[in-house]
Design a protein around this motif. Sequence first.
Motif, short mmCIF file in Angstrom:
data_model
loop_
_atom_site.label_atom_id
_atom_site.label_comp_id
_atom_site.label_asym_id
_atom_site.label_seq_id
_atom_site.Cartn_x
_atom_site.Cartn_y
_atom_site.Cartn_z
N HIS A 38 -5.68 -4.97 0.60
CA HIS A 38 -6.48 -4.63 -0.60
C HIS A 38 -7.96 -4.58 -0.28
N LEU B 237 -6.77 -6.30 -7.53
CA LEU B 237 -5.90 -5.29 -6.92
C LEU B 237 -4.57 -5.90 -6.48
N ALA B 238 -4.65 -7.07 -5.86
CA ALA B 238 -3.43 -7.73 -5.38
C ALA B 238 -2.48 -7.97 -6.54
N VAL C 87 -1.00 -4.59 -7.76
CA VAL C 87 0.00 -4.05 -6.82
C VAL C 87 1.26 -4.92 -6.80
N ASP D 43 -12.97 -3.44 -9.15
CA ASP D 43 -11.83 -4.27 -8.71
C ASP D 43 -12.23 -5.26 -7.61
N VAL E 198 -10.47 -7.99 -4.75
CA VAL E 198 -9.21 -8.04 -4.00
C VAL E 198 -8.12 -8.68 -4.86
N THR F 152 -3.94 3.26 -5.03
CA THR F 152 -3.19 2.52 -4.03
C THR F 152 -1.81 2.27 -4.63
N LYS G 156 -3.89 -9.85 1.62
CA LYS G 156 -5.20 -9.52 1.03
C LYS G 156 -5.96 -8.49 1.87
N SER H 112 0.87 -1.19 0.00
CA SER H 112 0.00 0.00 0.00
C SER H 112 0.90 1.23 0.00
N VAL I 194 -7.22 2.37 -8.57
CA VAL I 194 -8.20 1.40 -8.06
C VAL I 194 -9.43 1.56 -8.95
#
Length: 206
Positions: A126, A170-171, A174, A165, A167, A137, A123, A110, A161
């Motif tokens: 996120h 996003l994971a 990132v 999305d 999790v 993020t 997780k 993050s 983001v």
Amino acid sequence: INIAVLVSGGGTNLQALIDHIENGYIDGKIEVVISSKEDAYALKRAKKHGIEGIYIGKNNYYSLKERNLKILEILEEKQIDLIVLAGYMSILDEKLVKRYKNRIMNIHPSLIPSFCGKGFYGKKVHQAVIDYGVKLTGATVHFVDEGTDTGPVILQKSVDVKDDDTVEDLAKRVLAIEHEILPMAVKLFAEGKLKVTGRKVRIGGF
Ligand code: GRF
């Protein structure tokens, strides 16, 4: 420089470091990978690249104190210059953190100081990002101090983001950033280009 990487999971950040050392981007050598989980896939990645992998966890060292003593012993024996926490889910005690002040790096998924600290890992980070409804993020590489995710920030990079999305989406997005900025931070350290003054990290030729 001699690098030790501490892991607990899949080791994709470890893999990014291995790849960037093997392609010459980072002028360093991973002397040892230490895992807090016996079955961490990260240990298999190390083995595949001829890097010594050591399990130090609850099954072979009972107390956290003993684990930290063993880790310290290994770090000194191998004359480690830089410790990289890459998805490491155990605690480094104050003695070790003080001994390696501004020579321990952590990658957090993050933009610190948002969504970090106790309980914000993997997780959960996120999920909190999605729940809050932030539009940006990213990931942060920072030096480790006595706190959790509170040390001097070295590099950050952001990602959007998106409204829908999950999790997992996003994971994934990132993690790709982590694999960029962690090798970059290690490269800069290896080239002596990170100057820390208090909380501030300056990057430069010097
Ligand atoms: C990931 O959640 C990553 O964001 C954090 O640690 C977790 C595992 O990473 N740094 P890795 O695939 O084991 O490097």
